[in-house]
Motif scaffolding. Structure first.
Motif, mmCIF file in Angstrom:
data_model
loop_
_atom_site.group_PDB
_atom_site.id
_atom_site.type_symbol
_atom_site.label_atom_id
_atom_site.label_comp_id
_atom_site.label_asym_id
_atom_site.label_seq_id
_atom_site.Cartn_x
_atom_site.Cartn_y
_atom_site.Cartn_z
ATOM 1 N N LEU A 65 0.827 -1.197 0.000
ATOM 2 C CA LEU A 65 0.000 0.000 0.000
ATOM 3 C C LEU A 65 0.863 1.250 0.000
ATOM 4 O O LEU A 65 1.719 1.418 0.874
ATOM 5 C CB LEU A 65 -0.913 0.011 1.242
ATOM 6 N N ALA A 66 0.659 2.107 -0.991
ATOM 7 C CA ALA A 66 1.216 3.464 -1.008
ATOM 8 C C ALA A 66 0.040 4.378 -0.715
ATOM 9 O O ALA A 66 -0.992 4.300 -1.378
ATOM 10 C CB ALA A 66 1.836 3.784 -2.362
ATOM 11 N N TRP A 67 0.198 5.239 0.291
ATOM 12 C CA TRP A 67 -0.955 5.990 0.774
ATOM 13 C C TRP A 67 -0.597 7.446 0.975
ATOM 14 O O TRP A 67 0.388 7.776 1.632
ATOM 15 C CB TRP A 67 -1.421 5.379 2.082
ATOM 16 N N ASN A 68 -1.411 8.314 0.403
ATOM 17 C CA ASN A 68 -1.307 9.756 0.583
ATOM 18 C C ASN A 68 -2.603 10.224 1.245
ATOM 19 O O ASN A 68 -3.514 10.694 0.577
ATOM 20 C CB ASN A 68 -1.079 10.427 -0.771
ATOM 21 N N PRO A 69 -2.706 10.046 2.569
ATOM 22 C CA PRO A 69 -3.966 10.390 3.235
ATOM 23 C C PRO A 69 -4.249 11.883 3.181
ATOM 24 O O PRO A 69 -3.326 12.698 3.103
ATOM 25 C CB PRO A 69 -3.743 9.925 4.679
ATOM 26 N N GLY A 70 -5.505 12.210 3.232
ATOM 27 C CA GLY A 70 -5.908 13.614 3.191
ATOM 28 C C GLY A 70 -6.315 14.131 4.554
ATOM 29 O O GLY A 70 -6.161 13.452 5.580
ATOM 30 N N LYS A 78 -6.519 8.811 15.171
ATOM 31 C CA LYS A 78 -6.548 7.623 16.031
ATOM 32 C C LYS A 78 -6.901 6.372 15.233
ATOM 33 O O LYS A 78 -6.477 5.274 15.571
ATOM 34 C CB LYS A 78 -7.513 7.819 17.196
ATOM 35 N N GLN A 79 -7.663 6.533 14.163
ATOM 36 C CA GLN A 79 -7.959 5.415 13.259
ATOM 37 C C GLN A 79 -6.842 5.252 12.234
ATOM 38 O O GLN A 79 -6.596 4.162 11.742
ATOM 39 C CB GLN A 79 -9.283 5.648 12.543
ATOM 40 N N LEU A 80 -6.169 6.339 11.916
ATOM 41 C CA LEU A 80 -5.101 6.344 10.915
ATOM 42 C C LEU A 80 -3.858 5.604 11.391
ATOM 43 O O LEU A 80 -3.309 4.761 10.679
ATOM 44 C CB LEU A 80 -4.743 7.787 10.565
ATOM 45 N N VAL A 81 -3.410 5.897 12.600
ATOM 46 C CA VAL A 81 -2.123 5.398 13.092
ATOM 47 C C VAL A 81 -1.998 3.875 13.037
ATOM 48 O O VAL A 81 -0.985 3.364 12.546
ATOM 49 C CB VAL A 81 -1.819 5.966 14.498
ATOM 50 N N PRO A 82 -2.977 3.077 13.479
ATOM 51 C CA PRO A 82 -2.808 1.619 13.389
ATOM 52 C C PRO A 82 -2.654 1.120 11.947
ATOM 53 O O PRO A 82 -1.976 0.123 11.705
ATOM 54 C CB PRO A 82 -4.087 1.061 14.013
ATOM 55 N N LEU A 83 -3.263 1.822 11.001
ATOM 56 C CA LEU A 83 -3.177 1.412 9.600
ATOM 57 C C LEU A 83 -1.814 1.746 8.993
ATOM 58 O O LEU A 83 -1.395 1.137 8.015
ATOM 59 C CB LEU A 83 -4.304 2.068 8.793
ATOM 60 N N LEU A 84 -1.109 2.696 9.576
ATOM 61 C CA LEU A 84 0.204 3.065 9.043
ATOM 62 C C LEU A 84 1.201 1.931 9.197
ATOM 63 O O LEU A 84 2.123 1.794 8.393
ATOM 64 C CB LEU A 84 0.730 4.328 9.733
ATOM 65 N N LYS A 85 1.037 1.087 10.194
ATOM 66 C CA LYS A 85 1.936 -0.054 10.400
ATOM 67 C C LYS A 85 1.827 -1.059 9.256
ATOM 68 O O LYS A 85 2.706 -1.889 9.072
ATOM 69 C CB LYS A 85 1.635 -0.717 11.736
ATOM 70 N N LYS A 86 0.741 -0.968 8.496
ATOM 71 C CA LYS A 86 0.519 -1.883 7.373
ATOM 72 C C LYS A 86 0.740 -1.182 6.035
ATOM 73 O O LYS A 86 0.394 -1.708 4.992
ATOM 74 C CB LYS A 86 -0.892 -2.447 7.454
ATOM 75 N N THR A 87 1.328 0.010 6.074
ATOM 76 C CA THR A 87 1.539 0.829 4.876
ATOM 77 C C THR A 87 2.990 0.735 4.448
ATOM 78 O O THR A 87 3.897 0.938 5.258
ATOM 79 C CB THR A 87 1.160 2.297 5.180
ATOM 80 N N ALA A 88 3.218 0.437 3.164
ATOM 81 C CA ALA A 88 4.592 0.354 2.650
ATOM 82 C C ALA A 88 5.179 1.747 2.456
ATOM 83 O O ALA A 88 6.302 2.018 2.873
ATOM 84 C CB ALA A 88 4.630 -0.437 1.344
ATOM 85 N N VAL A 89 4.423 2.639 1.811
ATOM 86 C CA VAL A 89 4.905 3.994 1.548
ATOM 87 C C VAL A 89 3.824 4.993 1.954
ATOM 88 O O VAL A 89 2.719 4.955 1.428
ATOM 89 C CB VAL A 89 5.265 4.196 0.056
ATOM 90 N N LEU A 90 4.166 5.861 2.881
ATOM 91 C CA LEU A 90 3.282 6.933 3.324
ATOM 92 C C LEU A 90 3.801 8.233 2.735
ATOM 93 O O LEU A 90 4.987 8.544 2.876
ATOM 94 C CB LEU A 90 3.276 7.026 4.853
ATOM 95 N N ILE A 91 2.935 8.981 2.065
ATOM 96 C CA ILE A 91 3.330 10.229 1.409
ATOM 97 C C ILE A 91 2.544 11.377 2.024
ATOM 98 O O ILE A 91 1.309 11.361 2.017
ATOM 99 C CB ILE A 91 3.060 10.157 -0.110
ATOM 100 N N LEU A 92 3.274 12.353 2.573
ATOM 101 C CA LEU A 92 2.658 13.517 3.196
ATOM 102 C C LEU A 92 3.393 14.769 2.745
ATOM 103 O O LEU A 92 4.597 14.700 2.467
ATOM 104 C CB LEU A 92 2.773 13.438 4.729
ATOM 105 N N ASN A 93 2.709 15.901 2.725
ATOM 106 C CA ASN A 93 3.452 17.139 2.536
ATOM 107 C C ASN A 93 3.948 17.592 3.907
ATOM 108 O O ASN A 93 3.593 17.006 4.936
ATOM 109 C CB ASN A 93 2.619 18.210 1.803
#
Length: 135
Positions: A65-70, A78-93
């Motif tokens: 998963l490559a994810w650029n959350p909005g 609080k719902q986002l953080v647990p899912l980040l452990k399962k994310t390969a690439v997190l993209i943020l500005n």
């Protein structure tokens, strides 16, 4: 359908996006997508209240998963953080990374994703892993 406007500052190319997600609010993940067996899923901002369920379903597949959350996801950190452990690439500005760091009290390398990419306009981007920082 949605509608977007970009406001661009021409000297630095910094920009702000004003977005009405329209149909995105009614997005439903189809079984065909989950069974297609892609190697990667790229997910951008999801404005539907069911976004945690959608991302959770994607992380249960064999695809990375490559994810650029909005902003909708960042507000529900609080719902986002647990899912980040399962994310390969997190993209943020830079602003999003600063916001998430402030809420979680974590540095970007500790957000949980394998790789965290923080973009910073004309200054480029920085990528973090648990072991290294790439500038």
């Amino acid at each position: 359908t949605g509608l977007s406007f970009l406001i661009i500052e021409t000297k630095t190319n910094e920009h702000v996006a004003l977005v009405d997600y329209g149909a995105n609010q009614h997005f439903v993940l189809s079984r065909a997508v989950l069974t297609a067996a892609p190697q990667w899923f790229y997910v951008s901002a999801l404005s539907t209240p069911t976004w945690p369920s959608i991302v959770r379903k994607l992380t249960k597949t064999k695809a990375k998963l490559a994810w650029n959350p909005g902003s909708f996801q960042l507000a529900g950190y609080k719902q986002l953080v647990p899912l980040l452990k399962k994310t390969a690439v997190l993209i943020l500005n830079k602003d999003e990374a600063t916001e998430l760091a402030g809420r979680t009290k974590l540095a970007p390398a500790k957000f949980g994703a394998e790789i965290v990419v923080v973009t910073d306009g004309q200054r480029g981007a920085i990528a973090y892993t648990q072991q290294r920082t790439y500038r």
